[in-house]
Design a protein around this motif. Structure first.
Motif, PDB file in Angstrom:
ATOM      1  N   LYS A 261     -13.159   8.695   9.413  1.00 43.02           N
ATOM      2  CA  LYS A 261     -13.819   7.481   9.894  1.00 43.02           C
ATOM      3  C   LYS A 261     -14.085   7.512  11.394  1.00 43.02           C
ATOM      4  O   LYS A 261     -14.710   6.603  11.927  1.00 43.02           O
TER       5      LYS A 261
ATOM      6  N   SER B  75       0.856  -1.192   0.000  1.00 43.45           N
ATOM      7  CA  SER B  75       0.000   0.000   0.000  1.00 43.45           C
ATOM      8  C   SER B  75       0.884   1.232   0.000  1.00 43.45           C
ATOM      9  O   SER B  75       1.743   1.389   0.875  1.00 43.45           O
TER      10      SER B  75
ATOM     11  N   LYS C 248      -9.301  -3.031   7.119  1.00 45.29           N
ATOM     12  CA  LYS C 248     -10.093  -3.961   6.301  1.00 45.29           C
ATOM     13  C   LYS C 248      -9.175  -4.870   5.488  1.00 45.29           C
ATOM     14  O   LYS C 248      -9.430  -6.069   5.355  1.00 45.29           O
ATOM     15  N   LEU C 249      -8.099  -4.299   4.961  1.00 42.69           N
ATOM     16  CA  LEU C 249      -7.141  -5.088   4.201  1.00 42.69           C
ATOM     17  C   LEU C 249      -6.524  -6.183   5.062  1.00 42.69           C
ATOM     18  O   LEU C 249      -6.426  -7.346   4.649  1.00 42.69           O
TER      19      LEU C 249
ATOM     20  N   GLU D  34      -8.017   9.964   6.487  1.00 40.44           N
ATOM     21  CA  GLU D  34      -9.016   8.894   6.519  1.00 40.44           C
ATOM     22  C   GLU D  34      -9.395   8.552   7.961  1.00 40.44           C
ATOM     23  O   GLU D  34     -10.569   8.288   8.260  1.00 40.44           O
TER      24      GLU D  34
ATOM     25  N   ASP E  93      -9.140  -8.883   5.750  1.00 40.26           N
ATOM     26  CA  ASP E  93      -9.433  -9.705   4.571  1.00 40.26           C
ATOM     27  C   ASP E  93      -8.277 -10.647   4.247  1.00 40.26           C
ATOM     28  O   ASP E  93      -8.492 -11.797   3.843  1.00 40.26           O
TER      29      ASP E  93
ATOM     30  N   ASP F 176     -14.835   1.187   8.320  1.00 41.34           N
ATOM     31  CA  ASP F 176     -13.513   0.643   8.608  1.00 41.34           C
ATOM     32  C   ASP F 176     -12.443   1.402   7.827  1.00 41.34           C
ATOM     33  O   ASP F 176     -12.652   1.793   6.676  1.00 41.34           O
ATOM     34  N   LEU F 177     -11.290   1.548   8.426  1.00 40.89           N
ATOM     35  CA  LEU F 177     -10.138   2.056   7.684  1.00 40.89           C
ATOM     36  C   LEU F 177      -9.737   1.028   6.642  1.00 40.89           C
ATOM     37  O   LEU F 177      -9.799  -0.177   6.881  1.00 40.89           O
ATOM     38  N   GLU F 178      -9.286   1.504   5.494  1.00 41.61           N
ATOM     39  CA  GLU F 178      -8.921   0.584   4.417  1.00 41.61           C
ATOM     40  C   GLU F 178      -7.798  -0.362   4.848  1.00 41.61           C
ATOM     41  O   GLU F 178      -7.800  -1.540   4.498  1.00 41.61           O
TER      42      GLU F 178
ATOM     43  N   ASP G 130     -18.274   0.086   5.823  1.00 47.99           N
ATOM     44  CA  ASP G 130     -17.903   1.371   5.242  1.00 47.99           C
ATOM     45  C   ASP G 130     -17.123   2.235   6.221  1.00 47.99           C
ATOM     46  O   ASP G 130     -16.404   3.152   5.810  1.00 47.99           O
TER      47      ASP G 130
END
Length: 548
Positions: A210, A196, A255-256, A206, A259, A250-252, A248
């Motif tokens: 959030k 990233s 979430k990454l 962000e 996942d 969650d921080l990216e 929606d």
């Protein structure tokens, strides 16, 4: 080699100096990256029987598309500059003939040029090339055994291990919302790396958006006041599947990480979940406490997080051979050879370079001849796999191989079989066997190839280990589905911890499936260590008299 785009760069006029310089630099970097990828693909083609096993094409296509986009952008902006210049000149001429005092034409043109320059620089800064460079730089600096540059993994249903997918299969009826895209699959499938290029300022923005805010410490006293502020996390993965929930907020990066963890937990590579790594080249740890809290949250998922990774390797100057798959790296000093590969070792198809294709040959034989002509099995795969390791086979595998060769083999195949099995034993040691075998092969036979193959009476060894409980209870389930020969081969490899080499992918998959179905909560459960050769070899005589 990629064509040098220098001739396509607009003239270095005063108003386009900065954008032209930036564009030229991006073109050069893009060209270097493409040349690196082309060199690696050429290396794959020259060294692997199936170069497509390493998935690089899509990544290379993305970089190529970026180059085309940069060139089109450059031409479009150049055209706009010329058009704006003409319009400004026409407008200036008209206004100079009027009664109202007008802005000097040079100032008007400067305003136009500045606007165009800003738009061009913004577009260039939005290029995806820095991300592709970061991915490739991390590959060069910290990866071995590359299998893919970009691959999607799912946690909804079975996910195949990287080396067990043909490359043409599609994930039918898969929900992409229950998947993660991994930028680098390395370590021969055992490591997933996600890159990233988010910046600290973008991450802080962000976080504020959030609602990630520190708890108030006004009511904290004593020793607790020395603790770092805790984060108020709107939602974190708590062990249950949140796939159906709205994330929606969650921080990216969180979430990454979540996942990645879920996809890795749904995937096993040689009975183990892949290791996970996230690299953040633009984040400096220890600089912003709020960001450090995010990094700690990501690591709580069992992920290695690296910040401001130093890309020690320079694109265009690295040893690419280190990136080649290394399937033999963890082989045991002794290899347990299955009957399928014993036959491949003696077949005329493996040794005669210009074997005439007879009308009586079955199409499978013809296909094997064609494939071996393109990339010979023994020099390109089997001999490198065996190296100088000791070779053994079970008595059942050796007996079956002799029966097949005696019944169907040609004279040369029978002669090779006797050498491989050390018959007659009084003919000398390994050096003598290699010289005799070389006389029967068009390929250079490695001098360190350990002949003969030693025959092992496997049953007493297997029975003793089972009696001592050296295998897990699932071994009984595995054994029930095996023929006598496969039982001797795969169970012997399992009880002794010896790497078994075979071309019988069906049995390998059968064993793996049985173990996974009976795993329960035992994360340490493993089956036999097996390496599967992707292709087999029949005997020339096998279908000699059978018409297609």
């Amino acid at each position: 080699m990629i064509q040098d785009p220098g001739s396509l760069i607009p003239p270095n006029d005063e108003h386009t100096k900065a954008s032209t310089k930036a564009s030229a630099e991006l073109h050069k970097q893009c060209m270097d990256l493409l040349n690196d990828l082309d060199s690696f693909q050429a290396l794959l083609k020259a060294t692997l029987r199936n170069p497509q096993l390493v998935e690089v094409r899509q990544f290379r296509s993305n970089v190529s598309a970026e180059m085309k986009m940069l060139l089109k952008l450059e031409e479009r902006i150049k055209s706009q500059v010329e058009k704006s210049k003409r319009n400004a000149e026409d407008s200036g001429d008209n206004e100079l003939h009027g009664e109202q005092k007008q802005q000097p034409i040079d100032d008007m043109q400067s305003d136009v040029d500045s606007d165009v320059e800003m738009r061009l620089m913004h577009a260039l800064r939005s290029s995806n090339l820095p991300f592709y460079q970061a991915v490739w730089g991390i590959v060069l600096s910290s990866c071995e055994g590359l299998l893919a540059l970009g691959k999607r993994f799912y946690w909804d249903g079975e996910t195949k291990a990287p080396w067990k997918k043909s490359g043409n299969e599609k994930q039918a009826n898969k929900d992409k919302r229950k998947s993660v895209f991994v930028d680098i699959v390395a370590g021969d499938g055992t490591e997933w790396v996600k890159v990233s290029t988010i910046s600290e300022s973008r991450l802080l923005f962000e976080m504020a958006k959030k609602g990630w805010e520190a708890d108030s410490e006004d009511d904290v006293s004593g020793a607790e006041s020395e603790r770092p502020p805790r984060r108020t996390v709107l939602r974190n993965f708590d062990g249950e599947d949140p796939g159906e929930e709205d994330d929606d907020d969650d921080l990216e990066l969180i979430k990454l990480a979540r996942d990645l963890r879920k996809a890795a937990d749904a995937t096993r590579v040689r009975y183990r979940h892949p290791r996970l790594r996230i690299v953040l080249p633009k984040i400096e740890e220890g600089n912003v406490p709020e960001i450090d809290d995010i990094l700690a949250e990501m690591r709580s998922y069992g992920i290695q997080v690296e910040c401001q990774e130093t890309l020690s390797a320079t694109i265009g100057s690295s040893d690419l051979t280190r990136l080649l798959p290394q399937p033999f790296k963890n082989f045991t000093p002794t290899l347990n050879v299955d009957c399928t590969l014993l036959l491949a070792m003696v077949s005329d198809l493996s040794h005669v370079k210009n074997l005439p294709i007879l009308p009586s040959f079955h199409r499978a034989i013809v296909r094997q001849i064609e494939v071996d002509k393109e990339m010979p099995l023994l020099p390109s795969e089997l001999w490198p796999a065996m190296g100088s390791r000791e070779l053994v086979c079970t008595s059942e595998a050796g007996t079956r191989m002799r029966e097949i060769v005696d019944l169907l083999g040609t004279d040369t195949e029978k002669a090779r079989m006797r050498i491989v099995m050390g018959e007659p034993s009084e003919d000398g040691g390994c050096d003598s066997l290699i010289k005799r075998f070389q006389a029967l092969s068009d390929h250079h036979v490695p001098e360190d190839w350990k002949l003969p193959v030693k025959v092992i009476d496997a049953q007493p060894v297997i029975n003793a280990c089972l009696a001592e409980g050296k295998l897990p209870p699932v071994a009984d389930e595995v054994a029930e589905g095996l023929s006598d020969i496969n039982y001797s081969v795969f169970m012997y490899g399992w009880v002794t911890g010896t790497t078994t080499i075979t071309s019988n992918r069906t049995i390998d998959k059968q064993i793996e499936t049985t173990i996974e179905k009976n795993r329960g909560n035992d994360e340490r459960l493993e089956g036999p260590v097996v390496w599967v050769c992707d292709t087999a070899r029949s005997l020339v005589g096998k279908d000699r008299d059978r018409k297609d």
